[in-house]
Scaffold this motif. Structure first.
Motif, PDB file in Angstrom:
ATOM      1  N   GLU A  71       0.383  -1.287  -0.091  1.00  0.00           N
ATOM      2  CA  GLU A  71      -0.366   0.132  -0.033  1.00  0.00           C
ATOM      3  C   GLU A  71       0.670   0.873  -0.156  1.00  0.00           C
ATOM      4  O   GLU A  71       0.568   2.251  -0.291  1.00  0.00           O
ATOM      5  CB  GLU A  71      -0.948   0.374   1.278  1.00  0.00           C
ATOM      6  CG  GLU A  71      -2.131   0.625   1.038  1.00  0.00           C
ATOM      7  CD  GLU A  71      -3.275   0.358   2.166  1.00  0.00           C
ATOM      8  OE1 GLU A  71      -3.964   2.075   2.322  1.00  0.00           O
ATOM      9  OE2 GLU A  71      -2.603  -0.870   2.848  1.00  0.00           O
ATOM     10  N   GLY A  72       2.383   1.380   0.127  1.00  0.00           N
ATOM     11  CA  GLY A  72       3.136   1.882   0.674  1.00  0.00           C
ATOM     12  C   GLY A  72       3.764   2.457  -1.012  1.00  0.00           C
ATOM     13  O   GLY A  72       3.348   2.298  -1.923  1.00  0.00           O
ATOM     14  N   LYS A  73       4.893   2.458  -0.716  1.00  0.00           N
ATOM     15  CA  LYS A  73       6.104   2.665  -1.187  1.00  0.00           C
ATOM     16  C   LYS A  73       6.965   1.533  -1.757  1.00  0.00           C
ATOM     17  O   LYS A  73       7.723   1.269  -1.753  1.00  0.00           O
ATOM     18  CB  LYS A  73       6.991   3.903  -1.291  1.00  0.00           C
ATOM     19  CG  LYS A  73       6.198   5.039  -1.450  1.00  0.00           C
ATOM     20  CD  LYS A  73       7.038   6.279  -1.622  1.00  0.00           C
ATOM     21  CE  LYS A  73       5.628   7.493  -1.823  1.00  0.00           C
ATOM     22  NZ  LYS A  73       6.354   8.816  -1.304  1.00  0.00           N
ATOM     23  N   PHE A  74       7.624   1.280  -2.598  1.00  0.00           N
ATOM     24  CA  PHE A  74       8.189  -0.187  -3.417  1.00  0.00           C
ATOM     25  C   PHE A  74       9.761   0.502  -4.413  1.00  0.00           C
ATOM     26  O   PHE A  74       9.154   0.898  -5.801  1.00  0.00           O
ATOM     27  CB  PHE A  74       8.136  -1.414  -3.577  1.00  0.00           C
ATOM     28  CG  PHE A  74       9.252  -2.405  -4.173  1.00  0.00           C
ATOM     29  CD1 PHE A  74       9.856  -2.568  -2.551  1.00  0.00           C
ATOM     30  CD2 PHE A  74       9.209  -2.498  -5.077  1.00  0.00           C
ATOM     31  CE1 PHE A  74      10.764  -4.237  -2.737  1.00  0.00           C
ATOM     32  CE2 PHE A  74      10.457  -3.617  -5.363  1.00  0.00           C
ATOM     33  CZ  PHE A  74      11.150  -4.264  -3.974  1.00  0.00           C
ATOM     34  N   ASN A  75      10.805   0.681  -4.512  1.00  0.00           N
ATOM     35  CA  ASN A  75      11.455   0.598  -5.435  1.00  0.00           C
ATOM     36  C   ASN A  75      13.238  -0.396  -4.987  1.00  0.00           C
ATOM     37  O   ASN A  75      13.287  -0.908  -4.258  1.00  0.00           O
ATOM     38  CB  ASN A  75      12.359   2.186  -5.505  1.00  0.00           C
ATOM     39  CG  ASN A  75      12.850   1.796  -6.653  1.00  0.00           C
ATOM     40  OD1 ASN A  75      13.611   1.702  -7.392  1.00  0.00           O
ATOM     41  ND2 ASN A  75      13.327   3.727  -6.332  1.00  0.00           N
ATOM     42  N   GLY A  76      12.814  -1.263  -6.344  1.00  0.00           N
ATOM     43  CA  GLY A  76      13.294  -2.572  -6.369  1.00  0.00           C
ATOM     44  C   GLY A  76      13.127  -3.296  -7.428  1.00  0.00           C
ATOM     45  O   GLY A  76      12.406  -3.381  -7.990  1.00  0.00           O
TER      46      GLY A  76
END
Length: 136
Positions: A71-76
């Motif tokens: 529900e938040g942020k993901f980078n990778g």
């Protein structure tokens, strides 16, 4: 004769790990139990359970888990063996490899995505995918 499905680590312990809002972790997390992240993780995450990234949570790094709700942020780079649920307020950037994918309208999904039927059979060791040895 009867195959009993092994209980998850969280079912056995009855607890979920939790990192609250306002907490930042720099490093890697390895957990057998389910995990809820409402803070920030800069590093890698690995679990045989479920990962939940709450609305205020974020991860920058690589993730390997059985199931995930974001529900938040993901980078990778994220590898989910079963189901990845991307909620409407989520923001995902990077590479995604999943068994099944669910994306709600409104989610920001800027990632290359591979859906694999046999991703459950894969295991990550030393950064390389290798087939898991079947028990005979």
């Amino acid at each position: 004769m009867f195959d009993k499905k092994a209980k998850s680590y969280t079912d056995l312990l009855g607890k979920t790990n939790r990192i609250v809002e306002g907490t930042t972790i720099k490093g890697d997390i390895i957990s057998q139990a389910d995990f809820r992240l409402d803070g920030e993780l800069i590093g890698n995450f690995q679990s045989t359970g479920k990962l939940v990234i709450g609305p205020s949570g974020s991860i920058t790094g690589d993730v390997i888990c059985k199931n995930a709700d974001i529900e938040g942020k993901f980078n990778g780079k994220i590898q989910v063996a079963e189901i990845l649920n991307v909620k409407s307020k989520a923001s995902i950037h990077g590479e995604v490899a999943v068994g099944k994918l669910s994306v709600e309208p409104g989610a920001e999904f800027s990632a290359s995505c591979i859906m694999k039927d046999n991703i459950k059979k894969l295991m990550l060791t030393d950064g390389k995918e290798t087939p898991k040895k079947e028990i005979e």
